[in-house]
Design an enzyme around this catalytic site. Sequence first.
Site, short mmCIF file in Angstrom:
data_model
loop_
_atom_site.label_atom_id
_atom_site.label_comp_id
_atom_site.label_asym_id
_atom_site.label_seq_id
_atom_site.Cartn_x
_atom_site.Cartn_y
_atom_site.Cartn_z
N ALA A 63 23.92 35.90 59.39
CA ALA A 63 22.36 35.95 58.95
C ALA A 63 22.43 34.28 58.21
CB ALA A 63 21.56 36.80 57.63
N GLY A 108 26.02 38.76 60.69
CA GLY A 108 24.76 39.22 61.75
C GLY A 108 25.17 38.95 63.18
N GLU A 111 27.08 42.11 63.83
CA GLU A 111 26.05 42.71 63.86
C GLU A 111 25.69 43.29 65.46
OE1 GLU A 111 24.59 41.90 60.23
OE2 GLU A 111 25.67 43.81 59.40
N GLU A 131 30.40 39.66 53.82
CA GLU A 131 29.33 39.87 53.31
C GLU A 131 29.45 40.44 52.13
OE1 GLU A 131 28.86 41.21 56.24
OE2 GLU A 131 27.19 40.94 57.25
N1 CAA Z 1 24.32 30.81 56.88
C1 CAA Z 1 23.10 29.57 57.08
N2 CAA Z 1 24.30 28.15 57.51
C2 CAA Z 1 25.55 28.99 58.01
C3 CAA Z 1 26.42 29.89 58.60
C4 CAA Z 1 25.45 31.05 57.78
N3 CAA Z 1 25.53 32.23 57.49
N4 CAA Z 1 27.88 29.57 59.20
C5 CAA Z 1 27.57 28.56 59.04
N5 CAA Z 1 26.65 27.64 58.18
C6 CAA Z 1 26.22 26.57 58.62
C7 CAA Z 1 27.17 25.41 57.37
O1 CAA Z 1 26.85 25.49 56.84
C8 CAA Z 1 27.75 24.09 57.69
O2 CAA Z 1 26.19 23.33 57.91
P1 CAA Z 1 25.88 22.04 57.40
O3 CAA Z 1 26.67 21.12 58.40
O4 CAA Z 1 24.46 21.87 56.96
O5 CAA Z 1 27.10 21.84 56.17
C9 CAA Z 1 27.72 24.21 59.72
O6 CAA Z 1 26.89 25.66 59.56
C10 CAA Z 1 28.59 24.33 59.90
O7 CAA Z 1 29.34 25.96 59.22
P2 CAA Z 1 30.92 25.10 58.39
O8 CAA Z 1 31.10 23.55 58.06
O9 CAA Z 1 31.29 25.35 57.60
O10 CAA Z 1 32.26 25.29 59.39
P3 CAA Z 1 33.47 25.30 60.29
O11 CAA Z 1 34.00 25.30 61.01
O12 CAA Z 1 33.91 24.59 58.21
O13 CAA Z 1 33.46 26.98 59.39
C11 CAA Z 1 32.74 29.54 59.44
C12 CAA Z 1 33.44 28.10 60.29
C13 CAA Z 1 34.43 29.77 58.75
C14 CAA Z 1 31.57 30.62 60.58
C15 CAA Z 1 32.00 28.97 58.06
O14 CAA Z 1 30.90 29.01 58.41
C16 CAA Z 1 31.40 30.64 57.72
O15 CAA Z 1 31.97 30.68 56.31
N6 CAA Z 1 30.47 30.97 57.37
C17 CAA Z 1 29.47 32.05 56.96
C18 CAA Z 1 30.24 33.60 57.84
C19 CAA Z 1 28.82 34.62 57.18
O16 CAA Z 1 29.89 34.92 55.97
N7 CAA Z 1 28.65 34.99 57.92
C20 CAA Z 1 27.50 36.41 57.06
C21 CAA Z 1 26.39 35.76 56.23
S1 CAA Z 1 25.96 37.26 55.53
C22 CAA Z 1 25.08 38.43 56.97
O17 CAA Z 1 25.40 37.77 58.09
C23 CAA Z 1 24.10 39.59 56.15
C24 CAA Z 1 24.09 40.21 57.17
O18 CAA Z 1 24.44 41.27 57.76
C25 CAA Z 1 22.73 40.43 57.57
#
Ligand code: CAA
Length: 258
Positions: A63, A108, A111, A131
């Site tokens: 998400a 998400g 999920e 999360e």
């Molecule tokens: N939300 C918003 N933006 C996201 C995102 C997310 N979940 N995941 C990645 N992005 C964005 C980054 O912010 C980045 O944007 P910018 O280029 O504008 O900075 C772009 O995507 C590329 O991401 P990274 O530079 O971080 O890429 P990476 O290869 O270094 O890392 C990754 C990849 C390991 C997937 C890392 O992006 C990451 O850890 N993302 C978040 C994963 C996460 O925590 N997901 C759970 C979200 S909470 C949820 O989902 C709640 C629920 O159950 C409803």
Amino acid sequence: MNFIQYEQKGAIAVLTIAREKALNALNSQVLDEMDAAVDAINLDEVRCLIITGAGQKSFVAGADIGEMSTLTKAEGEAFGKKGNDVFRKIETLPIPVIAAVNGFALGGGCELSMSCDIRLASENAVFGQPETGLGITPGFGGTQRLARIIPVGKAKEMLYAGTKIKADEALALGLVNAVYPVEELLPAAEKLAGKIARNAPIAVRASKKAVNDGLQVSIDEAIAIEEKLFGSCFETEDQVNGMKAFLNKEKAPAFQNK
Ligand code: CAA
């Protein structure tokens, strides 16, 4: 639609989450568009849906953390409901849904894949529910579906510690059915979807309903659900023609969904 691509190829449809710059993260707009795209599926024609992410790096990275960062308690609940409603719609869609998990399936994304009937993954797929490291629980069904698909102890480790697993471990745990090189994933998903689409659609739908509904009730009630659905197949032309072909030692017919 800005973030959802939808393509129907005969009896198979492919829905692609296309927000590649954010690794296909799910914000409210993506969820709304996904909901509308699922509603618009022509269920008279489409017999199997594939869900995937744009690009070769990420299925869905979760998400949208930016959008969630300022939510209040009530808004958090509403955002969870929005995701859950779409995912439950996918889970209960009458036709089978295959997740072609092409990279990160985090939060998400994991999920979403679990609301599909079948998961196939690329070799670079990574699954996780990170999360708690963000100060929240999973909000789109992760606490419920993960523990129903993989052993509960491993699910709890993934939820509490945020342990991520790669494709080979997901395969060993039964979270995915098969793993492919990334360029072979979609063709493999389409091949499986084609196989499903060639079988009698009413029987395939009834099988999905029997499994899903049966898992929610006692074994006696579940068997009764199967009996009704099994019986209902004998009112179909596809059953008559399918069995006739077998008895005449002919190839299975082109089933008519009747
Ligand atoms: N939300 C918003 N933006 C996201 C995102 C997310 N979940 N995941 C990645 N992005 C964005 C980054 O912010 C980045 O944007 P910018 O280029 O504008 O900075 C772009 O995507 C590329 O991401 P990274 O530079 O971080 O890429 P990476 O290869 O270094 O890392 C990754 C990849 C390991 C997937 C890392 O992006 C990451 O850890 N993302 C978040 C994963 C996460 O925590 N997901 C759970 C979200 S909470 C949820 O989902 C709640 C629920 O159950 C409803």
